[in-house]
Motif scaffolding. Structure first.
Motif, PDB file in Angstrom:
ATOM      1  N   ARG A 253       0.920  -0.938  -0.057  1.00  0.00           N
ATOM      2  CA  ARG A 253      -0.022   0.154  -0.161  1.00  0.00           C
ATOM      3  C   ARG A 253       1.309   0.943  -0.224  1.00  0.00           C
ATOM      4  NH1 ARG A 253      -3.820  -2.349   4.770  1.00  0.00           N
ATOM      5  NH2 ARG A 253      -4.876  -3.907   3.441  1.00  0.00           N
ATOM      6  N   THR A 254       1.919   1.069   0.576  1.00  0.00           N
ATOM      7  CA  THR A 254       3.011   2.462   0.453  1.00  0.00           C
ATOM      8  C   THR A 254       4.093   1.996  -0.387  1.00  0.00           C
ATOM      9  OG1 THR A 254       4.515   0.883   1.958  1.00  0.00           O
ATOM     10  CG2 THR A 254       2.701   2.376   3.591  1.00  0.00           C
ATOM     11  N   ASN A 255       3.622   1.544  -1.178  1.00  0.00           N
ATOM     12  CA  ASN A 255       5.225   1.361  -2.192  1.00  0.00           C
ATOM     13  C   ASN A 255       4.595   2.558  -3.242  1.00  0.00           C
ATOM     14  OD1 ASN A 255       7.291   0.295  -3.451  1.00  0.00           O
ATOM     15  ND2 ASN A 255       5.500   0.153  -5.080  1.00  0.00           N
ATOM     16  N   VAL A 256       4.920   3.461  -4.093  1.00  0.00           N
ATOM     17  CA  VAL A 256       4.845   3.804  -4.764  1.00  0.00           C
ATOM     18  C   VAL A 256       5.111   3.338  -6.122  1.00  0.00           C
ATOM     19  CG1 VAL A 256       4.974   6.901  -5.301  1.00  0.00           C
ATOM     20  CG2 VAL A 256       5.025   6.105  -3.661  1.00  0.00           C
ATOM     21  N   PRO A 257       4.529   3.174  -7.765  1.00  0.00           N
ATOM     22  CA  PRO A 257       2.853   3.722  -6.739  1.00  0.00           C
ATOM     23  C   PRO A 257       3.102   2.699  -6.048  1.00  0.00           C
ATOM     24  CG  PRO A 257       3.617   2.853  -9.305  1.00  0.00           C
ATOM     25  CD  PRO A 257       4.912   3.059  -8.606  1.00  0.00           C
ATOM     26  N   PRO A 258       1.252   1.625  -5.901  1.00  0.00           N
ATOM     27  CA  PRO A 258       0.874   0.824  -5.364  1.00  0.00           C
ATOM     28  C   PRO A 258       1.319  -0.362  -5.900  1.00  0.00           C
ATOM     29  CG  PRO A 258      -0.335   2.599  -4.807  1.00  0.00           C
ATOM     30  CD  PRO A 258      -0.139   3.045  -6.271  1.00  0.00           C
ATOM     31  N   PHE A 259       1.417  -1.744  -5.038  1.00  0.00           N
ATOM     32  CA  PHE A 259       1.505  -2.797  -5.382  1.00  0.00           C
ATOM     33  C   PHE A 259       0.373  -2.981  -5.426  1.00  0.00           C
ATOM     34  CE2 PHE A 259       6.343  -4.303  -4.255  1.00  0.00           C
ATOM     35  CZ  PHE A 259       6.240  -4.017  -4.490  1.00  0.00           C
ATOM     36  N   THR A 260      -0.398  -4.058  -6.207  1.00  0.00           N
ATOM     37  CA  THR A 260      -1.474  -4.966  -6.363  1.00  0.00           C
ATOM     38  C   THR A 260      -1.930  -5.162  -5.757  1.00  0.00           C
ATOM     39  OG1 THR A 260      -0.927  -5.108  -8.967  1.00  0.00           O
ATOM     40  CG2 THR A 260      -3.038  -6.288  -8.229  1.00  0.00           C
ATOM     41  N   ASP A 261      -0.840  -6.027  -4.792  1.00  0.00           N
ATOM     42  CA  ASP A 261      -1.837  -7.150  -3.346  1.00  0.00           C
ATOM     43  C   ASP A 261      -1.631  -6.283  -1.968  1.00  0.00           C
ATOM     44  OD1 ASP A 261      -2.419  -9.121  -2.240  1.00  0.00           O
ATOM     45  OD2 ASP A 261       0.031  -9.686  -2.082  1.00  0.00           O
ATOM     46  N   VAL A 262      -2.414  -5.088  -2.506  1.00  0.00           N
ATOM     47  CA  VAL A 262      -2.433  -4.754  -1.416  1.00  0.00           C
ATOM     48  C   VAL A 262      -3.163  -5.154   0.087  1.00  0.00           C
ATOM     49  CG1 VAL A 262      -2.974  -2.528  -2.685  1.00  0.00           C
ATOM     50  CG2 VAL A 262      -4.726  -3.819  -1.679  1.00  0.00           C
TER      51      VAL A 262
END
Length: 358
Positions: free
Chosen positions: A39-48
């Motif tokens: 969720r915090t990755n930029v951009p967010p990952f798919t597997d939130v």
């Protein structure tokens, strides 16, 4: 899969979600940390939702590894040395300490490595590097490059093609270390994000099979042992917690960032007195016991202890001194694998989805 994290904070939340400083390993934080990072990755990952932390590869994905682990010797209590990411664990792999680091070191370490010990004892050695360039500095993507040892013995650091030649010619040194393909995508690392895919675990396994098969099919086989292991667990769930261990040198973590776990409190896992999580190991040798599983708790500085025992070298730190010498994996009297087996071909065509979930 999208990359889970084995870093210091994540490892400690994995240990105990509600109280990372606790002495009790509840092992209930893996899904949370994988989801949080997504969720915090930029951009967010798919597997939130952190589903990937509970995944695994089966024998149809990795038939080569399943075959080798089933036939040769392995362990269900083989741990990485420290509850953190790749670099500090790899420091342990060569020097039996991270010199206080839980993050990648920003300066070259002067700690003695196993190769310094071998050099002083006039025992031959080489580091074979999958991704070796001759730029400046000349050693690229090698664990040894984090130590001053690399600049002291540049002629001992060679491309992996030289390993294949040495194997066939029977000219392997007494001790060899093979670095995987970090840059070329052959290290089995998960994808970094949807836009920057990493390597394929199948491509990495197929590459390893070329190294092992070359040894098994060569005159070097009869007096060799190939120890295949991984630097850390990658952030995937395990039901077995890190184990108590000996502090290598009494040095506490020196590079924790403000707000990191253990900066606002302390607990038993805040020092280097626990291993990291389990990693696989396969001991491939004519002397390797058939279908053997070790249950002896150890971290992979045991490979240092094996070399030290074989060549009568002093321990590097208290950590490698405390490990088993790995002789329990071998039968030197009734040689089990004088004729090596024929493993299956490792496929490389399996689907790899970063953006699709079941």
């Amino acid at each position: 899969v999208e990359n889970p994290s084995p870093s210091w904070n994540e490892d400690h939340v994995d240990w105990n979600f509600h109280n990372p400083l606790s002495s009790t390993a509840t092992l209930d934080g893996f899904v949370y940390t994988a989801a949080h990072d997504a969720r915090t990755n930029v951009p967010p990952f798919t597997d939130v939702d952190g589903v990937r932390a509970m995944g695994h590869y089966d024998g149809t994905d990795l038939p080569y590894y399943y075959f080798m682990a089933s036939n040769f010797a392995t362990s269900d209590r083989w741990f990485s040395p420290v509850m953190s990411r790749t670099q500090p664990n790899r420091l342990y792999m060569l020097a039996a300490t991270s010199a206080g680091h839980v993050y990648p070191p920003t300066t070259t370490l002067t700690n003695q490595t196993i190769f310094d010990s071998l050099q002083a004892a006039s025992v031959s050695w080489k580091v074979y590097v999958t991704d070796l360039t001759h730029a400046t500095p000349p050693v690229q993507d090698s664990t040894i490059n984090m130590f001053a040892t690399a600049s002291k013995y540049p002629s001992n650091i060679v491309p992996v093609s030289e390993y294949l030649t040495d194997v066939q010619n029977g000219t392997l040194p007494s001790v060899s270390f093979i670095d995987p393909g970090f840059s070329s995508g052959l290290d089995e690392h998960p994808g970094l994000d949807d836009g920057v895919p990493g390597s394929s675990v199948q491509l990495g396994a197929q590459y390893v099979s070329t190294l092992v098969n070359a040894l098994m099919q060569s005159p070097s086989w009869q007096d060799s042992a190939f120890i295949l292991t991984w630097d850390e667990f990658g952030g995937f769930y395990d039901h077995v917690p890190p184990q108590s261990a000996v502090s290598p040198d009494g040095i506490k973590p020196t590079d924790l960032a403000p707000g990191d776990i253990c900066t606002k409190g302390t607990g038993p896992t805040c020092d280097f007195v626990y291993t990291g999580y389990r990693v696989p190991v396969i001991v491939i040798s004519p002397f390797s016991k058939k279908n053997y599983v070790s249950h002896t708790v150890t971290d992979y500085t045991a490979w240092l202890k094996l070399v030290e025992t074989r060549f009568n070298l002093s321990s590097l730190t208290k950590r490698d001194a405390a490990q088993m010498d790995m002789t329990e994996f071998f039968d030197f009297v009734n040689v089990p694998w004088s004729t090596p087996p024929t493993p299956p071909t490792q496929p490389t065509t399996g689907p790899c989805y970063l953006t699709k979930l079941p």
